[in-house]
Design an enzyme around this catalytic site. Structure first.
Site, PDB file in Angstrom:
ATOM      1  N   TYR A   1       6.650   1.564   3.470  1.00 59.32           N
ATOM      2  CA  TYR A   1       5.450   0.719   3.620  1.00 59.32           C
ATOM      3  C   TYR A   1       4.534   1.294   4.702  1.00 59.32           C
ATOM      4  O   TYR A   1       3.339   1.501   4.480  1.00 59.32           O
ATOM      5  CB  TYR A   1       5.876  -0.705   3.989  1.00 59.32           C
ATOM      6  CG  TYR A   1       4.726  -1.667   4.204  1.00 59.32           C
ATOM      7  CD1 TYR A   1       4.065  -2.238   3.133  1.00 59.32           C
ATOM      8  CD2 TYR A   1       4.302  -1.996   5.502  1.00 59.32           C
ATOM      9  CE1 TYR A   1       3.006  -3.122   3.334  1.00 59.32           C
ATOM     10  CE2 TYR A   1       3.253  -2.885   5.707  1.00 59.32           C
ATOM     11  CZ  TYR A   1       2.609  -3.444   4.618  1.00 59.32           C
ATOM     12  OH  TYR A   1       1.559  -4.311   4.813  1.00 59.32           O
TER      13      TYR A   1
ATOM     14  N   SER B   1      -2.642  -1.628   7.720  1.00 62.28           N
ATOM     15  CA  SER B   1      -1.736  -2.478   8.488  1.00 62.28           C
ATOM     16  C   SER B   1      -1.464  -1.826   9.838  1.00 62.28           C
ATOM     17  O   SER B   1      -1.509  -0.591   9.955  1.00 62.28           O
ATOM     18  CB  SER B   1      -0.411  -2.632   7.731  1.00 62.28           C
ATOM     19  OG  SER B   1       0.579  -3.233   8.553  1.00 62.28           O
TER      20      SER B   1
HETATM   21  N1  LIG Z   1       0.634 -10.467   5.607  1.00 64.48           N
HETATM   22  C1  LIG Z   1       0.665  -9.559   6.563  1.00 64.48           C
HETATM   23  O1  LIG Z   1       1.251  -9.779   7.650  1.00 64.48           O
HETATM   24  C2  LIG Z   1      -0.020  -8.234   6.375  1.00 64.48           C
HETATM   25  C3  LIG Z   1      -0.158  -7.403   7.491  1.00 64.48           C
HETATM   26  C4  LIG Z   1      -0.797  -6.183   7.363  1.00 64.48           C
HETATM   27  C5  LIG Z   1      -1.290  -5.796   6.127  1.00 64.48           C
HETATM   28  N2  LIG Z   1      -1.148  -6.610   5.056  1.00 64.48           N
HETATM   29  C6  LIG Z   1      -1.684  -6.128   3.771  1.00 64.48           C
HETATM   30  O2  LIG Z   1      -2.586  -7.077   3.260  1.00 64.48           O
HETATM   31  C7  LIG Z   1      -2.586  -7.002   1.833  1.00 64.48           C
HETATM   32  C8  LIG Z   1      -2.369  -8.387   1.262  1.00 64.48           C
HETATM   33  O3  LIG Z   1      -1.097  -8.852   1.715  1.00 64.48           O
HETATM   34  P1  LIG Z   1      -0.676 -10.401   1.688  1.00 64.48           P
HETATM   35  O4  LIG Z   1       0.054 -10.651   2.933  1.00 64.48           O
HETATM   36  O5  LIG Z   1      -1.830 -11.234   1.326  1.00 64.48           O
HETATM   37  O6  LIG Z   1       0.420 -10.352   0.531  1.00 64.48           O
HETATM   38  P2  LIG Z   1       0.653 -11.238  -0.766  1.00 64.48           P
HETATM   39  O7  LIG Z   1       0.353 -12.663  -0.498  1.00 64.48           O
HETATM   40  O8  LIG Z   1       2.019 -10.849  -1.224  1.00 64.48           O
HETATM   41  O9  LIG Z   1      -0.432 -10.659  -1.786  1.00 64.48           O
HETATM   42  C9  LIG Z   1      -0.320  -9.388  -2.351  1.00 64.48           C
HETATM   43  C10 LIG Z   1      -1.386  -9.257  -3.416  1.00 64.48           C
HETATM   44  O10 LIG Z   1      -1.315  -7.922  -3.970  1.00 64.48           O
HETATM   45  C11 LIG Z   1      -1.349  -8.042  -5.376  1.00 64.48           C
HETATM   46  N3  LIG Z   1      -0.678  -6.897  -5.993  1.00 64.48           N
HETATM   47  C12 LIG Z   1       0.564  -6.419  -5.758  1.00 64.48           C
HETATM   48  N4  LIG Z   1       0.815  -5.372  -6.574  1.00 64.48           N
HETATM   49  C13 LIG Z   1      -0.292  -5.196  -7.343  1.00 64.48           C
HETATM   50  C14 LIG Z   1      -0.648  -4.292  -8.360  1.00 64.48           C
HETATM   51  N5  LIG Z   1       0.209  -3.346  -8.816  1.00 64.48           N
HETATM   52  N6  LIG Z   1      -1.883  -4.380  -8.918  1.00 64.48           N
HETATM   53  C15 LIG Z   1      -2.740  -5.333  -8.495  1.00 64.48           C
HETATM   54  N7  LIG Z   1      -2.474  -6.231  -7.529  1.00 64.48           N
HETATM   55  C16 LIG Z   1      -1.249  -6.155  -6.972  1.00 64.48           C
HETATM   56  C17 LIG Z   1      -0.681  -9.361  -5.698  1.00 64.48           C
HETATM   57  O11 LIG Z   1      -1.159  -9.875  -6.927  1.00 64.48           O
HETATM   58  P3  LIG Z   1      -0.360  -9.882  -8.341  1.00 64.48           P
HETATM   59  O12 LIG Z   1       1.096 -10.034  -8.018  1.00 64.48           O
HETATM   60  O13 LIG Z   1      -0.959 -11.039  -9.059  1.00 64.48           O
HETATM   61  O14 LIG Z   1      -0.704  -8.572  -8.958  1.00 64.48           O
HETATM   62  C18 LIG Z   1      -1.210 -10.239  -4.563  1.00 64.48           C
HETATM   63  O15 LIG Z   1      -2.461 -10.769  -4.907  1.00 64.48           O
HETATM   64  C19 LIG Z   1      -1.507  -5.996   1.461  1.00 64.48           C
HETATM   65  O16 LIG Z   1      -2.099  -4.736   1.230  1.00 64.48           O
HETATM   66  C20 LIG Z   1      -0.647  -5.947   2.701  1.00 64.48           C
HETATM   67  O17 LIG Z   1       0.046  -4.724   2.824  1.00 64.48           O
HETATM   68  C21 LIG Z   1      -0.510  -7.823   5.144  1.00 64.48           C
END
Ligand SMILES: NC(=O)c1ccc[n+]([C@@H]2O[C@H](COP(=O)([O-])OP(=O)(O)OC[C@H]3O[C@@H](n4cnc5c(N)ncnc54)[C@H](OP(=O)(O)O)[C@@H]3O)[C@@H](O)[C@H]2O)c1
Length: 266
Positions: A170, A157
């Site tokens: 985070y 990120s």
């Molecule tokens: N959205 C943003 O602005 C942004 C920006 C920078 C980086 N990111 C990164 O991108 C990635 C995805 O984020 P997102 O925005 O798509 O968030 P999201 O919609 O909340 O998705 C998070 C995913 O992580 C999974 N997860 C969480 N804990 C887990 C565990 N213990 N074991 C396996 N899976 C787990 C969840 O699945 P389950 O709950 O089904 O396990 C879900 O599929 C993350 O690493 C986040 O830090 C996001």
């Protein structure tokens, strides 16, 4: 002359193809991971969607199969070593081989002032975003080394590149993941494994809604030179580049996809 140009172009375009590859995407039940599973599948890879919510990844995999892809959904909790091992065994049983591509995308956010974060919350954030990503990448890399190579994309990120208020744990895990990606790239080049960190900025997903609900949306958008939040589809090109032979000479890279937020004026 034109034909030669066309041939070169098609060769370059073909280098983005993932035909014959097996890709594992963690965090594939939602947001970025779910979207990227579709991207890799449409580029020709067989895809394994992993997350704790097995029913959700199974449903998404079925949807991708209906569109003509090869996809399965499996349960994996990246915070539990046993669950990671079981998932990798299941992939081997299903496909008779190990993944060539890993998109390490599972993650959790914690939006809270530094002074208020508890040890329990810290354990969850580190256990998922750093320890979990480390263990999944290690397990995948061991298999890739045996198979002759592979590509790993660690979804970090921009919060790991610059300080963000309320994002101490985070941001620290994402900074750690960026550093881990560089060390892995260095150590694993001899195994023909490329490792890169993808750093999204603000992408509109469920995780991001927490920021919007906290009333930060307007202030955040103003800090983005392109003056908009990103969508999951904004990450497709960078992911395909890092996953495919088009990025064959890219390893240890930290690739930001953030509408210019990281280069904002001080
Ligand atoms: N959205 C943003 O602005 C942004 C920006 C920078 C980086 N990111 C990164 O991108 C990635 C995805 O984020 P997102 O925005 O798509 O968030 P999201 O919609 O909340 O998705 C998070 C995913 O992580 C999974 N997860 C969480 N804990 C887990 C565990 N213990 N074991 C396996 N899976 C787990 C969840 O699945 P389950 O709950 O089904 O396990 C879900 O599929 C993350 O690493 C986040 O830090 C996001």
């Amino acid at each position: 002359m034109n034909n030669e140009k066309d041939d070169m172009l098609s060769e370059e375009t073909r280098s983005f193809s993932l035909d014959g590859k097996l890709a594992l995407i963690t965090g594939a039940s939602s947001g970025i991971g779910r979207y990227l599973a579709g991207v890799l599948g449409r580029a020709g890879a067989s895809v394994v969607l992993a997350a704790r919510r097995k029913a959700v990844v199974a449903e998404e995999a079925a949807r991708l199969r209906e569109q003509g892809g090869q996809a399965v959904g499996i349960a994996m909790n990246v915070a539990e070593t046993e669950s990671i091992d079981t998932a990798f065994d299941e992939i081997h049983k299903l496909f008779g081989r190990r993944p060539d591509i890993l998109v390490n995308c599972a993650g959790v956010a914690l939006l809270k002032p530094f002074l208020e974060q508890t040890p329990e919350e810290l354990d969850v954030v580190i256990g998922t975003n750093l320890r979990g990503a480390f263990l999944v990448a290690q397990r995948a890399a061991r298999a890739m080394a045996e198979q002759g190579g592979g590509a790993i994309i660690n979804v970090a990120s921009t919060a790991g590149l610059r300080p963000g208020g309320m994002l101490s744990s985070y941001g620290a895990t994402k900074a750690g993941l960026i550093h881990l990606s560089k060390v892995m790239a260095y150590e694993l080049a001899r195994n023909n494994i490329r490792v890169n960190a993808l750093c999204p900025g603000n992408i509109e997903t469920e995780m991001h809604r927490e920021f919007e609900d906290a009333g930060f949306a307007q202030a955040l958008v103003k800090r983005i030179p392109q003056r908009r939040f990103g969508q999951c589809k904004d990450l497709a090109g960078a992911t395909l580049l890092l996953a495919s032979d088009a990025g064959a000479y890219m390893t240890g890279t930290v690739l930001t996809v953030d509408g210019g937020q990281i280069v904002n004026s001080i």
